[in-house]
Structure formats: structure tokens, C-alpha cells
Motif scaffolding. Structure first.
Motif, PDB file in Angstrom:
ATOM      1  N   PHE A  26       0.834  -1.210   0.000  1.00 36.31           N
ATOM      2  CA  PHE A  26       0.000   0.000   0.000  1.00 36.31           C
ATOM      3  C   PHE A  26       0.864   1.254   0.000  1.00 36.31           C
ATOM      4  O   PHE A  26       0.583   2.220  -0.716  1.00 36.31           O
ATOM      5  CB  PHE A  26      -0.951   0.019   1.202  1.00 36.31           C
ATOM      6  CG  PHE A  26      -2.136  -0.873   1.036  1.00 36.31           C
ATOM      7  CD1 PHE A  26      -3.136  -0.554   0.137  1.00 36.31           C
ATOM      8  CD2 PHE A  26      -2.254  -2.041   1.777  1.00 36.31           C
ATOM      9  CE1 PHE A  26      -4.232  -1.379  -0.019  1.00 36.31           C
ATOM     10  CE2 PHE A  26      -3.337  -2.865   1.633  1.00 36.31           C
ATOM     11  CZ  PHE A  26      -4.337  -2.542   0.731  1.00 36.31           C
ATOM     12  N   GLY A  27       1.928   1.252   0.766  1.00 29.72           N
ATOM     13  CA  GLY A  27       2.828   2.407   0.790  1.00 29.72           C
ATOM     14  C   GLY A  27       3.509   2.631  -0.541  1.00 29.72           C
ATOM     15  O   GLY A  27       3.642   3.760  -1.014  1.00 29.72           O
ATOM     16  N   LEU A  28       3.952   1.552  -1.172  1.00 29.95           N
ATOM     17  CA  LEU A  28       4.608   1.647  -2.470  1.00 29.95           C
ATOM     18  C   LEU A  28       3.642   2.166  -3.527  1.00 29.95           C
ATOM     19  O   LEU A  28       4.031   2.948  -4.401  1.00 29.95           O
ATOM     20  CB  LEU A  28       5.154   0.277  -2.869  1.00 29.95           C
ATOM     21  CG  LEU A  28       6.051   0.232  -4.090  1.00 29.95           C
ATOM     22  CD1 LEU A  28       7.274   1.105  -3.873  1.00 29.95           C
ATOM     23  CD2 LEU A  28       6.468  -1.195  -4.358  1.00 29.95           C
ATOM     24  N   ARG A  29       2.403   1.751  -3.434  1.00 35.58           N
ATOM     25  CA  ARG A  29       1.405   2.232  -4.383  1.00 35.58           C
ATOM     26  C   ARG A  29       1.235   3.744  -4.269  1.00 35.58           C
ATOM     27  O   ARG A  29       1.143   4.451  -5.277  1.00 35.58           O
ATOM     28  CB  ARG A  29       0.069   1.529  -4.148  1.00 35.58           C
ATOM     29  CG  ARG A  29      -0.976   1.919  -5.173  1.00 35.58           C
ATOM     30  CD  ARG A  29      -2.312   1.332  -4.886  1.00 35.58           C
ATOM     31  NE  ARG A  29      -2.832   1.974  -3.669  1.00 35.58           N
ATOM     32  CZ  ARG A  29      -3.865   1.534  -2.981  1.00 35.58           C
ATOM     33  NH1 ARG A  29      -4.474   0.445  -3.337  1.00 35.58           N
ATOM     34  NH2 ARG A  29      -4.269   2.165  -1.918  1.00 35.58           N
ATOM     35  N   GLU A  30       1.227   4.251  -3.043  1.00 41.17           N
ATOM     36  CA  GLU A  30       1.076   5.699  -2.841  1.00 41.17           C
ATOM     37  C   GLU A  30       2.281   6.462  -3.392  1.00 41.17           C
ATOM     38  O   GLU A  30       2.137   7.506  -4.031  1.00 41.17           O
ATOM     39  CB  GLU A  30       0.884   6.004  -1.357  1.00 41.17           C
ATOM     40  CG  GLU A  30      -0.430   5.514  -0.787  1.00 41.17           C
ATOM     41  CD  GLU A  30      -1.629   6.103  -1.501  1.00 41.17           C
ATOM     42  OE1 GLU A  30      -1.617   7.318  -1.795  1.00 41.17           O
ATOM     43  OE2 GLU A  30      -2.581   5.349  -1.764  1.00 41.17           O
ATOM     44  N   PHE A  31       3.490   5.951  -3.148  1.00 42.13           N
ATOM     45  CA  PHE A  31       4.675   6.629  -3.669  1.00 42.13           C
ATOM     46  C   PHE A  31       4.700   6.607  -5.196  1.00 42.13           C
ATOM     47  O   PHE A  31       5.077   7.583  -5.834  1.00 42.13           O
ATOM     48  CB  PHE A  31       5.952   5.991  -3.117  1.00 42.13           C
ATOM     49  CG  PHE A  31       6.283   6.440  -1.730  1.00 42.13           C
ATOM     50  CD1 PHE A  31       6.572   7.761  -1.472  1.00 42.13           C
ATOM     51  CD2 PHE A  31       6.311   5.536  -0.694  1.00 42.13           C
ATOM     52  CE1 PHE A  31       6.883   8.178  -0.206  1.00 42.13           C
ATOM     53  CE2 PHE A  31       6.617   5.932   0.594  1.00 42.13           C
ATOM     54  CZ  PHE A  31       6.905   7.273   0.836  1.00 42.13           C
ATOM     55  N   ALA A  32       4.304   5.505  -5.796  1.00 40.67           N
ATOM     56  CA  ALA A  32       4.271   5.413  -7.254  1.00 40.67           C
ATOM     57  C   ALA A  32       3.226   6.363  -7.824  1.00 40.67           C
ATOM     58  O   ALA A  32       3.443   6.988  -8.863  1.00 40.67           O
ATOM     59  CB  ALA A  32       3.977   3.984  -7.686  1.00 40.67           C
ATOM     60  N   ASP A  37       1.602  11.470 -10.725  1.00 43.47           N
ATOM     61  CA  ASP A  37       0.908  12.756 -10.611  1.00 43.47           C
ATOM     62  C   ASP A  37       1.845  13.906 -10.948  1.00 43.47           C
ATOM     63  O   ASP A  37       1.448  14.866 -11.617  1.00 43.47           O
ATOM     64  CB  ASP A  37       0.337  12.935  -9.202  1.00 43.47           C
ATOM     65  CG  ASP A  37      -0.814  11.982  -8.929  1.00 43.47           C
ATOM     66  OD1 ASP A  37      -1.379  11.439  -9.901  1.00 43.47           O
ATOM     67  OD2 ASP A  37      -1.151  11.790  -7.738  1.00 43.47           O
ATOM     68  N   VAL A  38       3.086  13.820 -10.500  1.00 47.64           N
ATOM     69  CA  VAL A  38       4.058  14.876 -10.789  1.00 47.64           C
ATOM     70  C   VAL A  38       4.351  14.924 -12.278  1.00 47.64           C
ATOM     71  O   VAL A  38       4.481  15.998 -12.860  1.00 47.64           O
ATOM     72  CB  VAL A  38       5.354  14.650  -9.971  1.00 47.64           C
ATOM     73  CG1 VAL A  38       6.479  15.537 -10.446  1.00 47.64           C
ATOM     74  CG2 VAL A  38       5.082  14.896  -8.494  1.00 47.64           C
ATOM     75  N   VAL A  41       1.614  16.821 -14.093  1.00 49.25           N
ATOM     76  CA  VAL A  41       1.690  18.272 -13.883  1.00 49.25           C
ATOM     77  C   VAL A  41       2.800  18.874 -14.738  1.00 49.25           C
ATOM     78  O   VAL A  41       2.645  19.945 -15.323  1.00 49.25           O
ATOM     79  CB  VAL A  41       1.917  18.587 -12.384  1.00 49.25           C
ATOM     80  CG1 VAL A  41       2.243  20.049 -12.178  1.00 49.25           C
ATOM     81  CG2 VAL A  41       0.687  18.201 -11.587  1.00 49.25           C
ATOM     82  N   LYS A  42       3.930  18.187 -14.836  1.00 44.03           N
ATOM     83  CA  LYS A  42       5.056  18.713 -15.610  1.00 44.03           C
ATOM     84  C   LYS A  42       4.757  18.736 -17.105  1.00 44.03           C
ATOM     85  O   LYS A  42       5.308  19.545 -17.832  1.00 44.03           O
ATOM     86  CB  LYS A  42       6.309  17.871 -15.369  1.00 44.03           C
ATOM     87  CG  LYS A  42       6.982  18.165 -14.063  1.00 44.03           C
ATOM     88  CD  LYS A  42       8.286  17.408 -13.951  1.00 44.03           C
ATOM     89  CE  LYS A  42       8.984  17.734 -12.667  1.00 44.03           C
ATOM     90  NZ  LYS A  42      10.251  17.020 -12.528  1.00 44.03           N
ATOM     91  N   ARG A  43       3.919  17.854 -17.586  1.00 47.52           N
ATOM     92  CA  ARG A  43       3.634  17.781 -19.009  1.00 47.52           C
ATOM     93  C   ARG A  43       2.684  18.867 -19.486  1.00 47.52           C
ATOM     94  O   ARG A  43       2.584  19.116 -20.675  1.00 47.52           O
ATOM     95  CB  ARG A  43       3.057  16.416 -19.365  1.00 47.52           C
ATOM     96  CG  ARG A  43       4.111  15.346 -19.315  1.00 47.52           C
ATOM     97  CD  ARG A  43       3.594  14.052 -19.820  1.00 47.52           C
ATOM     98  NE  ARG A  43       4.626  13.030 -19.713  1.00 47.52           N
ATOM     99  CZ  ARG A  43       4.414  11.754 -19.753  1.00 47.52           C
ATOM    100  NH1 ARG A  43       3.189  11.307 -19.902  1.00 47.52           N
ATOM    101  NH2 ARG A  43       5.399  10.898 -19.637  1.00 47.52           N
ATOM    102  N   LYS A  44       1.959  19.496 -18.594  1.00 46.71           N
ATOM    103  CA  LYS A  44       1.052  20.561 -18.993  1.00 46.71           C
ATOM    104  C   LYS A  44       1.881  21.767 -19.406  1.00 46.71           C
ATOM    105  O   LYS A  44       2.741  22.232 -18.679  1.00 46.71           O
ATOM    106  CB  LYS A  44       0.114  20.936 -17.848  1.00 46.71           C
ATOM    107  CG  LYS A  44      -0.888  19.856 -17.534  1.00 46.71           C
ATOM    108  CD  LYS A  44      -1.819  20.284 -16.440  1.00 46.71           C
ATOM    109  CE  LYS A  44      -2.790  19.168 -16.100  1.00 46.71           C
ATOM    110  NZ  LYS A  44      -3.662  19.521 -14.986  1.00 46.71           N
TER     111      LYS A  44
END
Length: 106
Positions: A26-32, A37-38, A41-44
Motif C-alpha cells: 500500500f505504501g509503495l502504491r502511494e509513492f508510485a 501525478d508529478v 503536472v510537468k507535461r502541462k
């Protein structure tokens, strides 16, 4: 009575291991998810910048046009052999200069 969980190897070693594996996934899923998500944001891009890029892409450079540029003879280029490790570099340079001066006179 409180020692029953210490006697069972399954509860003593297996339960913490199972919790570590499940919690880690579950923790790894959140970090991934944060990573993706980042990237979103960078591609916009700014619309003005996108318009400039689209305008530049209209006059595309094709592989064929670059090949034609390479086919044109380049008279400034001369193939000069470098000295071998066992040769004296100054002697080779002097020899190259003599050959170059001799060919330019002809």
C-alpha cells in the motif's frame, strides 16, 4: 496468559511479516502514484508555448532533406591521419605539412 502469542511461531514471526508485506504494498502504491501525478503536472504546457511549437513543426526537417545535405560535397574537410603511439608526433606533423604544401602547389 499473556505468553500465548510468544509460543506460537506463526504469530511471532508470520504476522509481522504479513503486515510488512501488505503495508509495504500500500505504501509503495502511494509513492508510485505521487510519481505519476508529478509527471502529469510537468507535461502541462502554456498554450502560447504550444502554439509556437506547432508553428515550428510545420516546417519539419525530414530524413530525406538531411540526407540531401549530407550528399553535397564539403570541400573544407581533409582526412588527416594522427600519429601512432610509437611514432614521433612532431615528425608526423611535419610530414603532413609537407604533403599538404606539396599538394596545394600542384
Amino acid at each position: 496468559m499473556a505468553l500465548w502469542w510468544r509460543r506460537s511461531r506463526t504469530l511471532r514471526f508470520g504476522l509481522p511479516m504479513l503486515l510488512l508485506i501488505v503495508g509495504g504494498s500500500f505504501g509503495l502504491r502511494e509513492f508510485a502514484q505521487v510519481r505519476y501525478d508529478v509527471q502529469k503536472v510537468k507535461r502541462k504546457m502554456d498554450p502560447a508555448l504550444e502554439a509556437q511549437l506547432k508553428k515550428k513543426n510545420k516546417d519539419k526537417i525530414t530524413l530525406e532533406s538531411e540526407y540531401q545535405k549530407l550528399q553535397e560535397p564539403n570541400s573544407d574537410w581533409i582526412n588527416i591521419r594522427g600519429p601512432r603511439p610509437w611514432e614521433d608526433s612532431k615528425a608526423v606533423q611535419d610530414q603532413q605539412r609537407k604533403i599538404e604544401n606539396g599538394s596545394s602547389i600542384k
